[in-house]
Design a protein around this motif. Sequence first.
Motif, short mmCIF file in Angstrom:
data_model
loop_
_atom_site.label_atom_id
_atom_site.label_comp_id
_atom_site.label_asym_id
_atom_site.label_seq_id
_atom_site.Cartn_x
_atom_site.Cartn_y
_atom_site.Cartn_z
N ILE A 286 23.72 -8.33 -55.29
CA ILE A 286 23.93 -8.69 -53.93
C ILE A 286 25.25 -8.36 -53.38
CG2 ILE A 286 24.47 -11.07 -52.78
CD1 ILE A 286 22.42 -12.36 -54.62
N ALA A 289 25.26 -4.85 -51.82
CA ALA A 289 24.26 -4.67 -50.75
C ALA A 289 24.87 -5.55 -49.50
CB ALA A 289 22.99 -5.21 -51.03
N GLY A 457 19.46 -4.14 -55.19
CA GLY A 457 19.71 -4.85 -53.89
C GLY A 457 18.90 -3.98 -52.75
#
Length: 511
Positions: A286, A289, A457
């Motif tokens: 996460i 990204a 991601g």
Amino acid sequence: MTTTALPTADDLQAQARSALERCGVDLDLLTGEQTSHSPINGETLANLSWTSADEVDACVARARDAFAIWRDTPAPARGALVRRLGALLMEHKADIATLVSLEVGKITSEALGEVQEMIDVCDFAVGLSRQLYGRTMPSERPGHRLMETWHPLGVVGVISAFNFPVAVWSWNTAIALVCGDPVVWKPSETAPLSALACNAVLQQAIAEAAAPANLSQVVIGGADVGQRLVDHQDVALISATGSTRMGQAVGQRVAARFGRCLLELGGNNAAIVTPSADLDLTVRGIVFAAAGTAGQRCTTMRRVIVHESVLDDLAKRLTSVYERLPIGDPTTDGTLVGPLIGGSAYQAMTAALGQAQDEGGKVLVGGERQLADAASDAYYVQPAVVQMPQQTQIVTRETFAPVLYLIPYTDLDEALSLNNAVPQGLSSSIFTEDQAEAERFMSAAGSDCGLVNVNIGTSGAEIGGAFGGEKETGGGRESGSDAWRTYMRRATNTVNYSGELPLAQGVDFSV
């Protein structure tokens, strides 16, 4: 964590001139009335002249002349040119990456990664130059052969955005060149120096390969230059990357003249985090990204649709990591978050955070401007995480800045519905250790995006797969797989060697 020292305008200008000179750019081009600024310090990076809209016509005419030669050049010979381009890009990797960092604020590793992506797509295109396959189909008529062949399309116009100032050009150019098409490139107004460097490197490859000189041309300018390219009857394909609003205008104009369009537009990308997810892996996926490139990728993760049972744990983990992200000069080792491209991006982020709070959201971390005293015209921000009660209006809109929304869900059907309930359809992910959940996410009833990932991601696509998305993302596909077909025209051929003339479908027309 924020670094405080930023380089001076003289430092950045010297770096830019050195990199340009090593790439073979004539430094006399760095004169003119148009000013290019670096987001690193907000100061002038270079002055140069822009192409006029009228000059676009001459560029297209030269490209058409080059096309007449290049389309008859054997595809493997066209691949040899792209092979040399890839070798020269490797040679100038550090120089082009430096220009990318200076012009758009990417950290060094991301800038180097972007140039590596250019090199990789050249490798892919070289192999493709011997694989532009057609098909042979069975004919219903005896003594006939039915087949399809693929031929060069014509002049390709490329309009690229600031966030990937060189990679998107290479995706199009490497494939277009092996397909037999010349390219006219209109780069982002914010990244003209990177474009000049790439063009100079390709011109060297063209000269060494004794290929037509005008296979590649750059037109630097504003919206009027892009519009002239879009409207030009002799530009067979427009490949445009940018906002959905821009794509709507481009698509309509190109369709009006029966041209072809390849559109890579907005993204509002989500990850679903299930109860079985490995949260250590999930957080790493996460954060890159969502915060990489300061949240300014089309594939940036903007939504995390997280099961209510792991919401609090994930929120704490993300907040802890976000509080420690190194922010500052992107050319300094250790920096992970560089600047926004400019003040309008910061204003959009501030407005989005305000609306999110009005809609019931809670900012868990981030949103504050950094280094404003060190550089008043540079816009550094701490990436933000906002916990939302549900997917509200602001969440369904793309904000091109590092704002990440956490949205709870109770069952996978609800999560899939939330993933798909936005106008954009570029990239998506699911983090799960449950194979059935992963398969559902990838099924026809799962994510409606063009990129559908499991346990990674939303950013960082490889060049071997076709890149692009659905809905307001535009439907275009670039780079790998069979995206090459966009740059060619298909002909269906029927060969009669029977000595007779039977008609299809049993038609009798005897005379």
